[in-house]
Design a protein around this motif. Structure first.
Motif, PDB file in Angstrom:
ATOM      1  N   ALA A  84       0.687  -1.355   0.054  1.00  0.00           N
ATOM      2  CA  ALA A  84       0.215  -0.439   0.007  1.00  0.00           C
ATOM      3  C   ALA A  84       1.020   1.014   0.099  1.00  0.00           C
ATOM      4  CB  ALA A  84      -0.673  -0.040   1.027  1.00  0.00           C
ATOM      5  N   LEU A  85       0.629   2.375  -0.901  1.00  0.00           N
ATOM      6  CA  LEU A  85       1.094   3.252  -0.644  1.00  0.00           C
ATOM      7  C   LEU A  85       0.285   4.636  -0.007  1.00  0.00           C
ATOM      8  CD1 LEU A  85       2.015   3.835  -4.785  1.00  0.00           C
ATOM      9  CD2 LEU A  85       4.095   3.947  -2.479  1.00  0.00           C
ATOM     10  N   SER A  86       1.250   5.789   0.664  1.00  0.00           N
ATOM     11  CA  SER A  86       0.714   6.359   1.140  1.00  0.00           C
ATOM     12  C   SER A  86      -0.103   7.084   0.252  1.00  0.00           C
ATOM     13  CB  SER A  86       1.531   7.465   2.240  1.00  0.00           C
ATOM     14  OG  SER A  86       2.083   7.791   1.376  1.00  0.00           O
ATOM     15  N   LYS A  87      -0.996   8.244   0.572  1.00  0.00           N
ATOM     16  CA  LYS A  87      -1.408  10.208   0.270  1.00  0.00           C
ATOM     17  C   LYS A  87      -1.119   9.940  -1.159  1.00  0.00           C
ATOM     18  CE  LYS A  87      -5.482  12.555   0.056  1.00  0.00           C
ATOM     19  NZ  LYS A  87      -5.964  13.340   1.291  1.00  0.00           N
ATOM     20  N   ASN A  88       0.376  10.482  -0.198  1.00  0.00           N
ATOM     21  CA  ASN A  88       1.652  11.215  -0.901  1.00  0.00           C
ATOM     22  C   ASN A  88       2.878  10.889  -0.979  1.00  0.00           C
ATOM     23  OD1 ASN A  88       2.583  10.551   1.258  1.00  0.00           O
ATOM     24  ND2 ASN A  88       2.939  12.669   2.346  1.00  0.00           N
ATOM     25  N   ASP A  89       2.690   9.597  -1.608  1.00  0.00           N
ATOM     26  CA  ASP A  89       3.098   8.635  -2.308  1.00  0.00           C
ATOM     27  C   ASP A  89       4.778   8.724  -1.378  1.00  0.00           C
ATOM     28  OD1 ASP A  89       1.979   8.076  -4.100  1.00  0.00           O
ATOM     29  OD2 ASP A  89       2.223   9.761  -5.680  1.00  0.00           O
ATOM     30  N   SER A  90       5.002   9.316  -0.235  1.00  0.00           N
ATOM     31  CA  SER A  90       6.150   9.613   0.285  1.00  0.00           C
ATOM     32  C   SER A  90       6.192   7.611   1.014  1.00  0.00           C
ATOM     33  CB  SER A  90       5.859  10.583   1.377  1.00  0.00           C
ATOM     34  OG  SER A  90       5.902  11.556   0.978  1.00  0.00           O
ATOM     35  N   TYR A  91       5.387   6.686   1.605  1.00  0.00           N
ATOM     36  CA  TYR A  91       6.535   5.744   1.879  1.00  0.00           C
ATOM     37  C   TYR A  91       4.707   4.935   1.538  1.00  0.00           C
ATOM     38  CZ  TYR A  91       6.813   8.999   5.693  1.00  0.00           C
ATOM     39  OH  TYR A  91       7.328  10.405   6.051  1.00  0.00           O
ATOM     40  N   VAL A  92       5.963   3.680   1.628  1.00  0.00           N
ATOM     41  CA  VAL A  92       5.510   2.217   0.649  1.00  0.00           C
ATOM     42  C   VAL A  92       4.961   1.214   2.541  1.00  0.00           C
ATOM     43  CG1 VAL A  92       7.206   0.916  -0.050  1.00  0.00           C
ATOM     44  CG2 VAL A  92       5.367   0.959  -1.320  1.00  0.00           C
ATOM     45  N   MET A  93       4.216   0.647   2.418  1.00  0.00           N
ATOM     46  CA  MET A  93       3.621  -0.524   3.584  1.00  0.00           C
ATOM     47  C   MET A  93       3.747  -1.270   2.714  1.00  0.00           C
ATOM     48  SD  MET A  93       1.357  -0.572   6.537  1.00  0.00           S
ATOM     49  CE  MET A  93      -0.315   0.104   5.288  1.00  0.00           C
ATOM     50  N   SER A  94       4.452  -2.597   3.358  1.00  0.00           N
ATOM     51  CA  SER A  94       4.310  -3.666   2.276  1.00  0.00           C
ATOM     52  C   SER A  94       4.938  -4.722   3.348  1.00  0.00           C
ATOM     53  CB  SER A  94       5.603  -3.741   1.171  1.00  0.00           C
ATOM     54  OG  SER A  94       5.438  -4.763   0.582  1.00  0.00           O
ATOM     55  N   ALA A  95       4.426  -6.166   3.071  1.00  0.00           N
ATOM     56  CA  ALA A  95       4.256  -7.016   3.390  1.00  0.00           C
ATOM     57  C   ALA A  95       4.692  -8.789   2.342  1.00  0.00           C
ATOM     58  CB  ALA A  95       3.385  -7.879   4.749  1.00  0.00           C
ATOM     59  N   SER A  96       5.321  -9.932   3.117  1.00  0.00           N
ATOM     60  CA  SER A  96       5.633 -10.563   1.855  1.00  0.00           C
ATOM     61  C   SER A  96       5.716 -11.990   2.425  1.00  0.00           C
ATOM     62  CB  SER A  96       7.200 -10.397   0.806  1.00  0.00           C
ATOM     63  OG  SER A  96       7.731  -9.712   0.557  1.00  0.00           O
ATOM     64  N   GLY A  97       4.504 -12.009   3.128  1.00  0.00           N
ATOM     65  CA  GLY A  97       4.645 -13.036   4.346  1.00  0.00           C
ATOM     66  C   GLY A  97       4.977 -13.397   5.750  1.00  0.00           C
ATOM     67  N   PRO A 139       2.263 -15.457  12.564  1.00  0.00           N
ATOM     68  CA  PRO A 139       1.197 -15.600  12.203  1.00  0.00           C
ATOM     69  C   PRO A 139       0.224 -14.930  13.935  1.00  0.00           C
ATOM     70  CG  PRO A 139       1.709 -17.774  13.797  1.00  0.00           C
ATOM     71  CD  PRO A 139       2.743 -16.670  13.573  1.00  0.00           C
ATOM     72  N   PRO A 140      -0.683 -14.606  12.991  1.00  0.00           N
ATOM     73  CA  PRO A 140      -1.259 -14.838  10.643  1.00  0.00           C
ATOM     74  C   PRO A 140      -0.783 -13.428  10.451  1.00  0.00           C
ATOM     75  CG  PRO A 140      -2.745 -13.291  11.852  1.00  0.00           C
ATOM     76  CD  PRO A 140      -1.920 -13.895  13.753  1.00  0.00           C
ATOM     77  N   ALA A 141      -0.791 -14.265   9.046  1.00  0.00           N
ATOM     78  CA  ALA A 141       0.440 -13.310   8.295  1.00  0.00           C
ATOM     79  C   ALA A 141      -0.469 -11.821   7.586  1.00  0.00           C
ATOM     80  CB  ALA A 141       0.759 -13.457   6.853  1.00  0.00           C
ATOM     81  N   ALA A 142      -0.018 -11.115   7.367  1.00  0.00           N
ATOM     82  CA  ALA A 142      -0.736 -10.367   6.393  1.00  0.00           C
ATOM     83  C   ALA A 142      -1.327  -9.949   5.410  1.00  0.00           C
ATOM     84  CB  ALA A 142       0.336  -8.514   6.902  1.00  0.00           C
ATOM     85  N   THR A 143      -2.614  -9.915   4.845  1.00  0.00           N
ATOM     86  CA  THR A 143      -2.949 -10.480   3.804  1.00  0.00           C
ATOM     87  C   THR A 143      -3.521  -9.341   2.038  1.00  0.00           C
ATOM     88  OG1 THR A 143      -5.142 -10.998   3.979  1.00  0.00           O
ATOM     89  CG2 THR A 143      -3.450 -12.835   3.634  1.00  0.00           C
ATOM     90  N   TYR A 144      -3.750  -8.196   3.580  1.00  0.00           N
ATOM     91  CA  TYR A 144      -4.147  -6.652   3.116  1.00  0.00           C
ATOM     92  C   TYR A 144      -3.686  -5.390   3.589  1.00  0.00           C
ATOM     93  CZ  TYR A 144      -6.547  -4.264  -0.661  1.00  0.00           C
ATOM     94  OH  TYR A 144      -6.837  -3.152  -1.374  1.00  0.00           O
ATOM     95  N   LEU A 145      -3.333  -4.432   3.610  1.00  0.00           N
ATOM     96  CA  LEU A 145      -2.623  -2.953   3.581  1.00  0.00           C
ATOM     97  C   LEU A 145      -3.374  -2.186   3.492  1.00  0.00           C
ATOM     98  CD1 LEU A 145       1.469  -4.300   3.702  1.00  0.00           C
ATOM     99  CD2 LEU A 145      -0.427  -4.717   5.441  1.00  0.00           C
ATOM    100  N   ALA A 146      -3.942  -1.278   3.854  1.00  0.00           N
ATOM    101  CA  ALA A 146      -4.292   0.370   3.566  1.00  0.00           C
ATOM    102  C   ALA A 146      -4.213   1.082   4.520  1.00  0.00           C
ATOM    103  CB  ALA A 146      -5.908   0.267   3.365  1.00  0.00           C
TER     104      ALA A 146
END
Length: 147
Positions: free
Chosen positions: A79-92, A113-120
């Protein structure tokens, strides 16, 4: 057998000036369109080829896989922040927050566990994020106060 990397998540920046990919090896790649005679605005375009971009430090944005399942069993999310300054991410594995200008990790949290499956990101506050989990729960996290 060779390990073929594939794009598992893909997102345009909110400004539309860049494209961010998350590969199956948990590494992020950022492409930006250059301003030139074919593309004077520098905006994303099908008539102009984007360039792979990295900060001058040469660093990579790579997710922490130390607590994750095998790559083929994990779900990647971004997921990207509204101002494109930050990205949040997970790969399991853990969720990571990166600075998009420097590619540096700001923080990592929530080992599975549990792993992240969606970020906002919250639409008005880049410090508040929602994390959908593989067990169908949702966590709300405030980055500023780490809770």
């Amino acid at each position: 057998m060779c390990n073929v990397l594939k794009v598992v998540r893909l997102i345009f920046t909110n400004s539309g000036l860049a494209l961010l990919a998350l590969a199956s090896n948990a590494v992020h790649k950022l492409w930006k369109w250059q301003r030139n005679e074919r593309n004077p605005s520098g905006k994303s375009s099908a008539s102009s080829v984007p360039q792979l971009w990295q900060p001058t430090s040469g660093g990579l944005m790579s997710n922490d896989l130390s607590d994750s399942k095998p790559a083929e069993d994990s779900v990647a999310c971004i997921a990207l922040s509204k101002n494109d300054s930050y990205v949040m991410s997970a790969s399991g594995g853990k969720v990571s927050l990166f600075n998009m200008m420097t590619f540096k990790v700001m923080t990592t949290f929530m080992p599975p566990p549990p792993a992240a499956t969606y970020l906002a990101f919250h639409p008005q506050d880049n410090n508040i994020i929602a994390i959908g989990m593989e067990d169908s729960t949702i966590q709300i996290y405030n980055v500023r106060v780490d809770e």
